[in-house]
Write a protein that holds these residues in place. Structure first.
Motif, PDB file in Angstrom:
ATOM      1  N   MET A 170       0.858  -1.186  -0.182  1.00  0.00           N
ATOM      2  CA  MET A 170      -0.065  -0.027  -0.176  1.00  0.00           C
ATOM      3  C   MET A 170       0.931   1.338   0.049  1.00  0.00           C
ATOM      4  SD  MET A 170      -2.830   1.210   2.856  1.00  0.00           S
ATOM      5  CE  MET A 170      -1.431   1.557   4.134  1.00  0.00           C
ATOM      6  N   LEU A 171       1.833   1.237   1.052  1.00  0.00           N
ATOM      7  CA  LEU A 171       2.806   2.622   1.194  1.00  0.00           C
ATOM      8  C   LEU A 171       3.284   2.871  -0.410  1.00  0.00           C
ATOM      9  CD1 LEU A 171       4.061   4.898   2.530  1.00  0.00           C
ATOM     10  CD2 LEU A 171       5.773   3.084   3.372  1.00  0.00           C
ATOM     11  N   GLU A 172       3.807   1.859  -0.953  1.00  0.00           N
ATOM     12  CA  GLU A 172       4.751   1.991  -2.302  1.00  0.00           C
ATOM     13  C   GLU A 172       3.742   2.395  -3.343  1.00  0.00           C
ATOM     14  OE1 GLU A 172       8.014   1.888  -4.747  1.00  0.00           O
ATOM     15  OE2 GLU A 172       7.875   1.259  -2.369  1.00  0.00           O
ATOM     16  N   LYS A 173       2.582   1.911  -3.396  1.00  0.00           N
ATOM     17  CA  LYS A 173       1.505   2.592  -4.375  1.00  0.00           C
ATOM     18  C   LYS A 173       1.366   4.088  -4.035  1.00  0.00           C
ATOM     19  CE  LYS A 173      -1.061  -1.220  -6.189  1.00  0.00           C
ATOM     20  NZ  LYS A 173      -2.504  -1.581  -6.645  1.00  0.00           N
ATOM     21  N   LEU A 174       1.257   4.485  -2.898  1.00  0.00           N
ATOM     22  CA  LEU A 174       0.925   5.818  -2.416  1.00  0.00           C
ATOM     23  C   LEU A 174       1.936   6.654  -2.699  1.00  0.00           C
ATOM     24  CD1 LEU A 174      -0.607   5.328   1.078  1.00  0.00           C
ATOM     25  CD2 LEU A 174      -2.122   5.962  -0.859  1.00  0.00           C
ATOM     26  N   LYS A 175       3.264   6.086  -2.635  1.00  0.00           N
ATOM     27  CA  LYS A 175       4.473   6.899  -2.939  1.00  0.00           C
ATOM     28  C   LYS A 175       4.583   6.909  -4.454  1.00  0.00           C
ATOM     29  CE  LYS A 175       7.664   5.613   1.057  1.00  0.00           C
ATOM     30  NZ  LYS A 175       8.128   6.991   1.295  1.00  0.00           N
ATOM     31  N   ASN A 176       4.128   6.132  -5.266  1.00  0.00           N
ATOM     32  CA  ASN A 176       4.105   6.399  -6.727  1.00  0.00           C
ATOM     33  C   ASN A 176       2.980   7.192  -7.248  1.00  0.00           C
ATOM     34  OD1 ASN A 176       6.500   4.812  -7.298  1.00  0.00           O
ATOM     35  ND2 ASN A 176       5.279   2.876  -7.034  1.00  0.00           N
ATOM     36  N   LEU A 177       2.240   7.876  -6.373  1.00  0.00           N
ATOM     37  CA  LEU A 177       1.182   8.697  -6.921  1.00  0.00           C
ATOM     38  C   LEU A 177       2.049  10.004  -7.268  1.00  0.00           C
ATOM     39  CD1 LEU A 177      -1.510   8.439  -4.170  1.00  0.00           C
ATOM     40  CD2 LEU A 177      -1.594   7.454  -6.590  1.00  0.00           C
ATOM     41  N   GLU A 178       1.420  10.643  -8.536  1.00  0.00           N
ATOM     42  CA  GLU A 178       2.044  11.909  -8.899  1.00  0.00           C
ATOM     43  C   GLU A 178       2.433  12.782  -8.002  1.00  0.00           C
ATOM     44  OE1 GLU A 178       3.427  12.512 -11.984  1.00  0.00           O
ATOM     45  OE2 GLU A 178       3.183  10.188 -12.253  1.00  0.00           O
ATOM     46  N   PRO A 179       1.466  13.421  -6.978  1.00  0.00           N
ATOM     47  CA  PRO A 179       1.605  14.532  -6.159  1.00  0.00           C
ATOM     48  C   PRO A 179       3.098  14.115  -5.375  1.00  0.00           C
ATOM     49  CG  PRO A 179      -0.609  13.816  -6.111  1.00  0.00           C
ATOM     50  CD  PRO A 179       0.153  12.787  -6.750  1.00  0.00           C
ATOM     51  N   PHE A 180       3.410  12.976  -5.145  1.00  0.00           N
ATOM     52  CA  PHE A 180       4.581  12.721  -4.384  1.00  0.00           C
ATOM     53  C   PHE A 180       5.824  12.486  -4.855  1.00  0.00           C
ATOM     54  CE2 PHE A 180       0.777  11.027  -1.827  1.00  0.00           C
ATOM     55  CZ  PHE A 180       0.730  11.900  -0.789  1.00  0.00           C
ATOM     56  N   LYS A 181       5.749  12.522  -6.226  1.00  0.00           N
ATOM     57  CA  LYS A 181       6.954  12.646  -7.078  1.00  0.00           C
ATOM     58  C   LYS A 181       7.361  14.082  -7.471  1.00  0.00           C
ATOM     59  CE  LYS A 181       5.344   9.395  -9.585  1.00  0.00           C
ATOM     60  NZ  LYS A 181       5.542   8.471 -10.813  1.00  0.00           N
ATOM     61  N   ALA A 182       6.525  15.131  -7.076  1.00  0.00           N
ATOM     62  CA  ALA A 182       6.655  16.433  -7.407  1.00  0.00           C
ATOM     63  C   ALA A 182       7.825  17.002  -6.707  1.00  0.00           C
ATOM     64  CB  ALA A 182       5.530  17.339  -7.214  1.00  0.00           C
ATOM     65  N   LYS A 183       8.271  18.212  -7.421  1.00  0.00           N
ATOM     66  CA  LYS A 183       9.503  18.488  -6.554  1.00  0.00           C
ATOM     67  C   LYS A 183       8.940  20.020  -5.966  1.00  0.00           C
ATOM     68  CE  LYS A 183      12.575  15.707  -6.955  1.00  0.00           C
ATOM     69  NZ  LYS A 183      13.329  14.968  -6.073  1.00  0.00           N
ATOM     70  N   GLY A 184       9.491  20.702  -5.005  1.00  0.00           N
ATOM     71  CA  GLY A 184       9.374  21.977  -4.410  1.00  0.00           C
ATOM     72  C   GLY A 184      10.248  22.872  -4.196  1.00  0.00           C
ATOM     73  N   GLU A 185      10.084  24.080  -4.209  1.00  0.00           N
ATOM     74  CA  GLU A 185      11.322  25.035  -4.028  1.00  0.00           C
ATOM     75  C   GLU A 185      11.997  24.927  -2.761  1.00  0.00           C
ATOM     76  OE1 GLU A 185      12.035  29.952  -3.842  1.00  0.00           O
ATOM     77  OE2 GLU A 185      10.026  29.108  -4.337  1.00  0.00           O
ATOM     78  N   PHE A 186      11.176  24.714  -1.603  1.00  0.00           N
ATOM     79  CA  PHE A 186      11.792  24.686  -0.054  1.00  0.00           C
ATOM     80  C   PHE A 186      11.788  23.352   0.623  1.00  0.00           C
ATOM     81  CE2 PHE A 186       9.711  28.864  -0.286  1.00  0.00           C
ATOM     82  CZ  PHE A 186      10.906  29.623  -0.592  1.00  0.00           C
ATOM     83  N   PHE A 187      11.040  22.427  -0.067  1.00  0.00           N
ATOM     84  CA  PHE A 187      10.826  20.979   0.577  1.00  0.00           C
ATOM     85  C   PHE A 187      10.079  20.116  -0.621  1.00  0.00           C
ATOM     86  CE2 PHE A 187       7.659  23.511   2.764  1.00  0.00           C
ATOM     87  CZ  PHE A 187       6.480  22.948   2.276  1.00  0.00           C
ATOM     88  N   ASP A 188      10.258  19.164  -0.583  1.00  0.00           N
ATOM     89  CA  ASP A 188       9.472  18.113  -1.613  1.00  0.00           C
ATOM     90  C   ASP A 188       8.347  17.348  -0.693  1.00  0.00           C
ATOM     91  OD1 ASP A 188      11.523  18.582  -3.513  1.00  0.00           O
ATOM     92  OD2 ASP A 188      12.636  16.988  -2.911  1.00  0.00           O
ATOM     93  N   PRO A 189       7.401  17.020  -1.242  1.00  0.00           N
ATOM     94  CA  PRO A 189       6.514  16.281  -0.735  1.00  0.00           C
ATOM     95  C   PRO A 189       6.881  15.032  -0.378  1.00  0.00           C
ATOM     96  CG  PRO A 189       5.849  16.258  -3.039  1.00  0.00           C
ATOM     97  CD  PRO A 189       7.155  17.149  -2.804  1.00  0.00           C
ATOM     98  N   HIS A 190       6.024  14.281   0.624  1.00  0.00           N
ATOM     99  CA  HIS A 190       6.390  13.002   1.124  1.00  0.00           C
ATOM    100  C   HIS A 190       5.190  12.368   1.786  1.00  0.00           C
ATOM    101  CE1 HIS A 190       7.967  10.440   4.179  1.00  0.00           C
ATOM    102  NE2 HIS A 190       8.920  10.198   3.370  1.00  0.00           N
ATOM    103  N   ILE A 191       5.230  10.886   1.583  1.00  0.00           N
ATOM    104  CA  ILE A 191       4.040  10.044   2.503  1.00  0.00           C
ATOM    105  C   ILE A 191       5.080   8.977   2.983  1.00  0.00           C
ATOM    106  CG2 ILE A 191       3.487   8.854   0.392  1.00  0.00           C
ATOM    107  CD1 ILE A 191       0.675   8.984   1.362  1.00  0.00           C
ATOM    108  N   GLY A 192       4.675   8.737   4.194  1.00  0.00           N
ATOM    109  CA  GLY A 192       5.028   7.571   4.750  1.00  0.00           C
ATOM    110  C   GLY A 192       4.564   7.367   6.075  1.00  0.00           C
ATOM    111  N   ILE A 193       4.923   6.160   6.658  1.00  0.00           N
ATOM    112  CA  ILE A 193       4.363   5.476   7.930  1.00  0.00           C
ATOM    113  C   ILE A 193       5.223   5.881   8.896  1.00  0.00           C
ATOM    114  CG2 ILE A 193       3.662   3.374   9.034  1.00  0.00           C
ATOM    115  CD1 ILE A 193       3.478   2.069   6.319  1.00  0.00           C
TER     116      ILE A 193
END
Length: 351
Positions: A187-210
């Motif tokens: 489940m976590l691997e599928k969530l991590k592969n969603l497009e919003p969590f592969k984006a890049k940010g100016e000050f920090f990147d998005p992230h999802i984890g347990i």
């Protein structure tokens, strides 16, 4: 010497344990400190939460919470480094405000901004919510550990508790069962592969984890149930509802049940906003030059939700906050105090 005085003020705060729900003693200490400096203090309370307010009519407020997580490390000092639970998050910031107030009195200068010391940030944010019910400042600086960066952006967040169901089988027969731990990580691997969590940010990147996972298995079995908590950090421009729409099908597929417990959108201030421009002037006066973005929930969310344009700033390091190694350099406390004093002067000239 300001460094030694900052150390003394901070140690006084750290020696008073103040985990969320037990802020009475430290609030009394701060109130007595302020009274000795001849500042008027307004006590705001709903019977459970206590806030202390100074200069309540100001349109720019400095806010700092005085509660901590449960004590994990007692205070001690090595040179200019002060250790202990709350040193970084955020009694170093509270000490910076108190040092500023003390120095304003010594120098015969006016306090132009408002100050509020709040409770309950670490648990429910009820202290800042209570303040915002009763006061509507135009702008605010929320003190949090930012390594002396001025944070003009703030992450959004999603937190969920979940249960993943499997099928129990003898531990030697994995092919006959469904391992709930392995299902959780699928489940976590599928969530991590969603497009919003592969984006890049100016000050920090998005992230999802347990952040929490409990799977009891007292005998030799393929585990049949896992309970856990996942947390997603979003970029300021990412809409929470859009991300929920694509997370839901995955959680529906893998979990027995789930519940979202924290959901909020982030924000970003524009460079030409008044609070950003004043902060930039104060940075130039105190040798600071870094803008950044806050990765964690802070009281700034409650302020912005109610229309108060808010930056986040303070001494201390977010990475080590809440850890048993939490610490702060008191020289950064002094620098933070000088920044806040410069901003107080800049605001006073424009008010």
């Amino acid at each position: 010497m300001k460094t030694e005085r900052a150390k003394e003020i901070l140690l006084q705060l750290l020696k008073i344990p103040s985990p969320s729900g037990k802020e009475d003693r430290i609030m009394l200490h701060i109130m007595e400190f302020l009274h000795r400096l001849d500042y008027d203090v307004t006590i705001e309370s709903d019977g459970e939460i206590i806030d202390l307010v100074v200069n309540p009519n100001a349109e720019l407020f400095y806010e700092v919470h005085v509660d901590t997580i449960p004590i994990r490390a007692e205070p001690f000092v090595r040179g200019n480094i002060v250790y202990g639970t709350g040193a970084s998050d955020i009694k170093g910031g509270a000490a910076a405000i108190l040092l500023m107030l003390e120095n304003l009195r010594k120098e015969g200068k006016d306090l132009n901004v408002g100050i509020v010391f709040v409770s309950d940030e670490e648990q429910g944010g009820r202290g800042s919510a209570l303040f915002m019910e009763r006061y509507k400042p135009k702008m605010a600086v929320v003190l949090e550990p930012t390594d002396l960066e001025v944070h003009i952006a703030h992450a959004g967040n999603i937190e969920a508790y979940f249960e993943v169901d499997g099928k129990e089988a003898h531990g030697a027969c994995p092919e006959s069962g469904v391992n709930a731990i392995e299902e959780t990580y699928k489940m976590l691997e599928k969530l991590k592969n969603l497009e919003p969590f592969k984006a890049k940010g100016e000050f920090f990147d998005p992230h999802i984890g347990i952040q929490e996972l409990v799977c009891e298995n007292p005998v030799y079995l393929i585990p049949a149930l896992c309970r856990g908590r996942l947390e997603a950090r979003l970029l300021p421009e990412q809409e929470v509802e859009d991300v929920l729409d694509i997370m839901d099908p995955i959680l529906d597929e893998y979990t027995k049940s789930y519940e979202y417990t924290e959901i909020w959108d982030g924000y970003r201030l524009e460079p030409d906003e008044e609070i950003v421009q004043m902060a930039k002037q104060a940075m130039e006066r105190t040798g600071l030059d870094e803008f950044g973005g806050m990765r964690s929930w802070t009281d700034a969310i409650n302020f912005m939700y109610n229309g108060t344009r808010t930056i986040v700033f303070g001494p201390g390091n977010l990475d080590i906050s809440h850890t048993k190694f939490e610490r702060i350099d008191v020289r950064d406390v002094v620098t933070a105090s000088e920044f806040l004093k410069a901003l107080n002067e800049i605001y006073g000239k424009g008010a």
